[in-house]
Design an enzyme around this catalytic site. Structure first.
Site, PDB file in Angstrom:
ATOM      1  N   ARG A   1       1.547 -54.092  26.210  1.00 47.62           N
ATOM      2  CA  ARG A   1       1.506 -53.881  27.657  1.00 47.62           C
ATOM      3  C   ARG A   1       1.351 -52.409  28.016  1.00 47.62           C
ATOM      4  NH1 ARG A   1       5.704 -53.662  30.813  1.00 47.62           N
ATOM      5  NH2 ARG A   1       7.037 -54.780  29.369  1.00 47.62           N
TER       6      ARG A   1
ATOM      7  N   TYR B   1     -18.593 -56.148  45.856  1.00 49.30           N
ATOM      8  CA  TYR B   1     -18.234 -57.394  45.184  1.00 49.30           C
ATOM      9  C   TYR B   1     -17.210 -58.160  46.042  1.00 49.30           C
ATOM     10  CZ  TYR B   1     -16.239 -60.538  41.736  1.00 49.30           C
ATOM     11  OH  TYR B   1     -15.774 -61.635  41.072  1.00 49.30           O
TER      12      TYR B   1
ATOM     13  N   ASP C   1     -17.572 -48.347  41.395  1.00 51.36           N
ATOM     14  CA  ASP C   1     -17.695 -49.521  40.535  1.00 51.36           C
ATOM     15  C   ASP C   1     -19.067 -49.409  39.862  1.00 51.36           C
ATOM     16  OD1 ASP C   1     -18.237 -52.076  39.492  1.00 51.36           O
ATOM     17  OD2 ASP C   1     -17.031 -53.080  41.025  1.00 51.36           O
TER      18      ASP C   1
ATOM     19  N   LYS D   1     -18.987 -58.352  32.467  1.00 55.18           N
ATOM     20  CA  LYS D   1     -20.426 -58.394  32.699  1.00 55.18           C
ATOM     21  C   LYS D   1     -21.176 -57.686  31.568  1.00 55.18           C
ATOM     22  CE  LYS D   1     -18.735 -60.253  36.369  1.00 55.18           C
ATOM     23  NZ  LYS D   1     -18.489 -59.512  37.601  1.00 55.18           N
TER      24      LYS D   1
HETATM   25  C1  PLP Z   1     -17.486 -59.388  38.563  1.00 50.08           C
HETATM   26  C2  PLP Z   1     -17.326 -58.128  39.277  1.00 50.08           C
HETATM   27  C3  PLP Z   1     -16.062 -57.603  39.546  1.00 50.08           C
HETATM   28  C4  PLP Z   1     -14.786 -58.333  39.179  1.00 50.08           C
HETATM   29  O1  PLP Z   1     -14.627 -58.420  37.785  1.00 50.08           O
HETATM   30  P1  PLP Z   1     -13.841 -59.618  37.054  1.00 50.08           P
HETATM   31  O2  PLP Z   1     -14.008 -59.275  35.621  1.00 50.08           O
HETATM   32  O3  PLP Z   1     -14.463 -60.898  37.459  1.00 50.08           O
HETATM   33  O4  PLP Z   1     -12.422 -59.529  37.509  1.00 50.08           O
HETATM   34  C5  PLP Z   1     -15.983 -56.371  40.169  1.00 50.08           C
HETATM   35  N1  PLP Z   1     -17.091 -55.690  40.545  1.00 50.08           N
HETATM   36  C6  PLP Z   1     -18.320 -56.174  40.311  1.00 50.08           C
HETATM   37  C7  PLP Z   1     -19.513 -55.373  40.738  1.00 50.08           C
HETATM   38  C8  PLP Z   1     -18.495 -57.402  39.674  1.00 50.08           C
HETATM   39  O5  PLP Z   1     -19.724 -57.877  39.467  1.00 50.08           O
END
Ligand code: PLP
Length: 387
Positions: free
Chosen positions: A51, A105, A177, A202
């Site tokens: 953790r 998102y 992001d 992703k």
């Molecule tokens: C999928 C996504 C998220 C969230 O991520 P998770 O792994 O599903 O929690 C955040 N930002 C973007 C641009 C995403 O495509």
């Protein structure tokens, strides 16, 4: 972490940065350290616990991601949303104010609309790519500006360097992001952004078989996020760290193909009379193209488009696609298609979607690494079904 392969290219860093040596058997990969209990005092000279994000597998993969994002430090989490929410928890408290780009998102939008106000954090939305509009939203109590570029699902492109300069002069933290671009195509920290977040689910992992996230920043900022992850607990398991590290080894290779295929698909759709709008930063007529050319090394595999006709026509196109599987998520080796209005942006109201420019007919493609000719033939067949 700048010491690891500092001058090496992206492919070399993908393969080698962060690997923890297997001194027992001489294996070339970071071993999976499955323990949740570690002897004290131990060889690492500190308390080691999953953790706390300091078991070797977590450190190894965080190190690799930091090396790719040219960040001082990084940490990995159990999802992208865990990374994003931990950043807000670490830097914002009751009475603070944050500024967010409108085109984000859906999960991030939900967090900012429902969760932050509940904690007494005021939220302003900026429906623009102009740093001056972000400047106008900044108040004395503003702690953080949060953006996504290219954004989901309209691929809006924001000048990160200009935004970072404006925010820094006002003492406001910036968060980007970088999920869609990946560190192969864009490094926000090099442009002055303070914190990068990723949904590692992703492209970073890239094989649609894992949920994970990452935060990259200066060491002192990562320490603040680390303590939140330690308290709230969304650390990444050793087995998932192994999968993410394995996926990352081919990131540069995969992104080269995603970039090529993304451009091929966007160009094909853009010249097709059966298609209305196409959203891709690599297209010369994309509103953010000039910014994208300046700050990105490639334009990625995410392409959105509106087939001509009504919602029924768009549904037929979706149903006829064979290679592009109808699925949420993105960034894997296989091509996927979805309606953002029904998936990533389903939790926000139709009126808000309208304001954001996300129409019911909008189809978002995650273009995989298959052969481009096969992908174009699939799109051509599906469009032929309605036109
Ligand atoms: C999928 C996504 C998220 C969230 O991520 P998770 O792994 O599903 O929690 C955040 N930002 C973007 C641009 C995403 O495509």
């Amino acid at each position: 972490m700048k010491d690891a392969w500092p001058d090496a290219g992206f492919s070399t860093r993908c393969v080698h940065a962060g690997t923890v040596e297997d001194t027992l058997a001489g294996g070339v990969n970071t071993p999976i350290f499955a323990s949740s209990a570690f002897r004290v005092p131990g060889p690492l000279g500190k308390v080691v616990y999953p953790r706390y994000q300091n078991i070797p597998g977590q450190v190894a993969v965080a190190h690799k991601i930091a090396a790719l994002e040219s960040g001082e430090a990084a940490l990995v989490t159990a999802s992208g949303m865990a990374a994003i929410s931990s950043v807000f928890l670490a830097f914002c408290t009751t009475g603070d104010h944050v500024v967010l780009q409108r085109d984000l998102y859906g999960g991030t939008v939900g967090l900012a609309q429902r969760e932050l106000p509940r904690r007494g954090i005021a939220v302003s939305w900026v429906d623009s790519e102009n740093p001056e509009d972000f400047a106008a939203a900044v108040r004395p109590e503003t702690r953080l500006i949060y953006v996504e570029t290219p954004s989901n699902p309209l691929m809006k492109t924001l000048d990160l360097e200009a935004l970072a300069r404006m925010a820094r002069s006002r003492g406001v933290l910036t968060v980007a992001d970088n999920t869609f671009a990946t560190p192969i195509n864009q490094n926000p920290l090099d442009l002055g952004i303070d914190i990068v977040v990723h949904s590692g689910t992703k492209y970073l992992n890239g094989h649609s078989d894992l949920c994970c996230g990452a935060v990259v920043a200066r060491s002192e900022l990562i320490a603040a996020v680390q303590s939140m992850v330690s308290l709230y607990g969304p650390s990444l398991s050793p087995y998932d760290c192994f999968l993410l590290e394995r996926g990352l080894k081919t990131l540069a290779l995969r992104m080269a193909r995603h970039n090529e295929n993304g451009m091929a698909v966007a160009s094909f759709l853009a010249q097709d009379s059966r298609v209305g709008k196409v959203f891709y930063p690599g297209l010369a007529d994309h509103p953010g193209h000039a910014t994208a050319v300046r700050q990105m090394r490639g334009f990625g595999g995410m392409v959105s488009f509106e087939p001509r006709g009504d919602v029924e026509a768009a549904r037929t196109v979706m149903q006829r696609l064979k290679l592009f599987k109808p699925a949420v998520s993105l960034g894997g080796v296989e091509s996927l298609a979805c309606f953002p209005a029904e998936t990533s942006h389903a939790s926000i109201t139709a009126a808000e979607r309208e304001k954001m420019g996300i129409r019911e007919t909008l189809i978002r493609l995650s273009v995989g690494i298959e052969d481009a000719e096969d992908l174009l033939a699939d799109l051509d067949d599906a469009l032929r079904a309605v036109h």
